[in-house]
Design a protein around this motif. Structure first.
Motif, PDB file in Angstrom:
ATOM      1  N   GLU A 333       0.813  -1.212   0.000  1.00 20.52           N
ATOM      2  CA  GLU A 333       0.000   0.000   0.000  1.00 20.52           C
ATOM      3  C   GLU A 333       0.851   1.268   0.000  1.00 20.52           C
ATOM      4  O   GLU A 333       1.839   1.375   0.712  1.00 20.52           O
ATOM      5  N   ASN A 334       0.423   2.250  -0.807  1.00 16.79           N
ATOM      6  CA  ASN A 334       0.967   3.592  -0.695  1.00 16.79           C
ATOM      7  C   ASN A 334       0.295   4.280   0.492  1.00 16.79           C
ATOM      8  O   ASN A 334      -0.729   3.806   0.999  1.00 16.79           O
ATOM      9  N   MET A 335       0.849   5.388   0.951  1.00 19.90           N
ATOM     10  CA  MET A 335       0.304   6.087   2.116  1.00 19.90           C
ATOM     11  C   MET A 335      -0.503   7.290   1.664  1.00 19.90           C
ATOM     12  O   MET A 335       0.025   8.192   1.020  1.00 19.90           O
ATOM     13  N   SER A 336      -1.785   7.286   1.996  1.00 19.58           N
ATOM     14  CA  SER A 336      -2.677   8.353   1.528  1.00 19.58           C
ATOM     15  C   SER A 336      -2.828   9.465   2.554  1.00 19.58           C
ATOM     16  O   SER A 336      -2.553   9.281   3.739  1.00 19.58           O
ATOM     17  N   LYS A 456     -12.609  12.965  -6.379  1.00 21.76           N
ATOM     18  CA  LYS A 456     -11.636  13.489  -5.424  1.00 21.76           C
ATOM     19  C   LYS A 456     -10.276  12.811  -5.569  1.00 21.76           C
ATOM     20  O   LYS A 456     -10.186  11.611  -5.827  1.00 21.76           O
ATOM     21  N   GLN A 457      -9.236  13.598  -5.405  1.00 22.72           N
ATOM     22  CA  GLN A 457      -7.860  13.115  -5.488  1.00 22.72           C
ATOM     23  C   GLN A 457      -7.121  13.496  -4.212  1.00 22.72           C
ATOM     24  O   GLN A 457      -7.522  14.403  -3.479  1.00 22.72           O
ATOM     25  N   CYS A 458      -6.017  12.815  -3.956  1.00 21.23           N
ATOM     26  CA  CYS A 458      -5.161  13.195  -2.830  1.00 21.23           C
ATOM     27  C   CYS A 458      -3.717  12.905  -3.167  1.00 21.23           C
ATOM     28  O   CYS A 458      -3.407  12.196  -4.128  1.00 21.23           O
ATOM     29  N   PHE A 459      -2.822  13.494  -2.385  1.00 24.06           N
ATOM     30  CA  PHE A 459      -1.399  13.188  -2.498  1.00 24.06           C
ATOM     31  C   PHE A 459      -1.123  11.896  -1.741  1.00 24.06           C
ATOM     32  O   PHE A 459      -1.711  11.630  -0.688  1.00 24.06           O
TER      33      PHE A 459
END
Length: 476
Positions: A333-336, A456-459
């Protein structure tokens, strides 16, 4: 004079009692009341533009000056001593806010004093300038409301003396020493609020180009000030200014010679290689189901906390992240992070961006679980982490700037089967960060600057990057 003033300037309790008269008043009312006063101690009352000058939001400290000059009747000054130096009391005027659920929080960090890089390295905390200023403070809290456009109309709700409790002072002194050590190592230019827990080193400059000399390096550093973090001031508001509003169980329940961070690391390390199953049996007993936050729950139980937050974490704004490493030493997993609003991001500058500030200010606790050769998930330990200065100001900044430019140019949206693709920064383009969706479904959208809507998007922080930041011992 004290009798005419209404308080004894040598007595902290007298000053606090007099300050109680502020409660329920706006800053405009304080000025108006003073104009009617004939005691001879009015300050600058002959200035017809006084109210307009202090309403100007560019006048830093303007609301504090009103309290000093028009209520306590002493001239605002740049004296390095506490404001009421005869009583050893520092005056601090600070905003708080209330959300739709009625929960209260500090609106901002509390700035204590500027950091003189060249002088502070010779100070010990008990004799330091910052401790002298924060040892005993008169906190004046006013309610910030976005709908109020003229700040003179903000209402004062609380006026209380405050001294950091003994257990907090221990952590604050540890924070002070971390900041000093970084300056001594020639890295004042890399200071970040994420380095510390309660006491931070926040930027304090009239422009982003301002720089100061530091004693152990030729690299110029941003001007910074000692501050008590927003999360710490929220705790003060809810637990001391308004007793019993919110309470969290502490991790430290007895005195220890260890630093707080070392205490936490050692507590969790005592269960190294325990499986999640065994930890669940040890700390949660006969509970049959496994909640989504099981690994996080186990962390707090190991630390002796029965809830899902701890007093020290809440004060410091520490974010707990549990990380799963598979048997091949990879993180899936990447970190959201929270979704960003497209129209708000394009109005920001990097130096004061929401995402940039979040990473600058936040200290994380990474708790690592790793699969063994048989696929059993076992606790490996934990580490405190905040993003390195170079990674933030180079890699993450580049992703943020490209994201802003993409939005300004007009997001390119291309249907690809049932999905929508875009030209936001991809994981393959940057070793640290990227942008990905953070929406529940296609209908979970924000409005783009050009009026269209988009999910919606996030880094995100890349999983490979997070892996590179972990202690080597966790991967053996």
């Amino acid at each position: 004079m004290e009798q005419i003033l209404g308080y004894d300037k040598t007595n902290p309790l007298s000053i606090e009692m007099y300050a109680q008269k502020l409660i329920g008043k706006t800053f405009r009312q304080i000025i108006e009341d003073d104009e009617k006063n004939e005691n001879g101690f009015r300050t600058r009352s002959d200035n017809p533009n006084y109210a307009n000058e202090h309403e100007n939001k560019r006048r830093k400290g303007g609301l504090g000056e009103i309290i000093e000059e028009r209520f306590f009747h002493y001239e605002a000054n740049s004296d390095s001593r506490p404001d009421f130096y005869e009583a050893g009391v520092e005056l601090k005027v600070t905003p708080y806010k209330k959300n739709s659920k009625g929960l209260l929080s500090a609106k901002e960090r509390l700035v204590i004093s500027m950091i003189d890089y060249c002088a502070v390295i010779d100070e010990a905390f008990p004799n330091s300038h910052v401790y002298a200023k924060m040892r005993l403070m008169l906190l004046i809290y006013y309610l910030y409301l976005a709908e109020i456009k003229n700040r003179l109309d903000y209402r004062i709700d609380y006026a209380r003396l405050f001294s950091p409790p003994k257990e907090d002072l221990k952590v604050i002194e540890e924070d002070f020493q971390k900041i000093i050590n970084k300056i001594k190592s020639g890295h004042a230019h890399e200071l970040s609020e994420g380095d510390t827990l309660y006491l931070g080193a926040c930027t304090k400059a009239s422009s982003s180009a301002d720089r100061r000399k530091q004693p152990c390096s030729d690299i110029l550093a941003k001007p910074r000030a000692f501050c008590l973090k927003n999360s710490y001031m929220t705790n003060v508001l809810n637990n001391i200014i308004i007793p019993g509003k919110i309470t969290y169980e502490p991790i430290l329940k007895e005195e220890t010679d260890k630093t707080f961070e070392q205490y936490v690391v050692d507590k969790i390390a005592a269960y190294k290689n325990w499986s999640v199953t065994d930890l669940k049996q040890r700390f949660l007993g006969t509970i049959q189901n496994s909640p989504k936050n099981l690994e996080s729950m186990l962390v707090f139980r190991i630390l002796g906390v029965t809830g899902n937050n701890a007093a020290e974490f809440q004060k410091a704004g520490i974010v707990v992240k549990t990380i799963r490493v598979n048997k091949n030493n990879k993180i899936k997993e990447n970190m959201s992070f929270p979704a960003f609003k497209f129209k708000e991001l394009v109005e920001e500058e990097w130096e004061d961006s929401t995402f940039g500030n979040y990473l600058r200010d936040t200290r994380f606790l990474f708790v690592v679980y790793r699969e063994d050769s048989e696929g059993i998930l076992r606790l490996q330990g934990c580490q405190f982490w905040n993003i390195p200065y170079e990674d933030l100001e180079n890699d993450v900044k580049a992703v943020w700037e490209k994201t802003k430019q993409v939005l300004l140019d007009g997001l390119v949206i291309v249907p690809k089967g049932k999905r929508l693709t875009n030209n936001f920064p991809k994981q393959s383009e940057n070793r640290v960060s990227h942008v990905r969706p953070h929406a529940q479904n296609k209908q979970d959208v924000y409005e783009l600057p050009d009026g269209r809507t988009y999910p919606k998007q996030c880094f995100w922080l890349n999983n490979s990057y997070i892996l590179s930041q972990l202690n080597d011992d966790f991967l053996k």
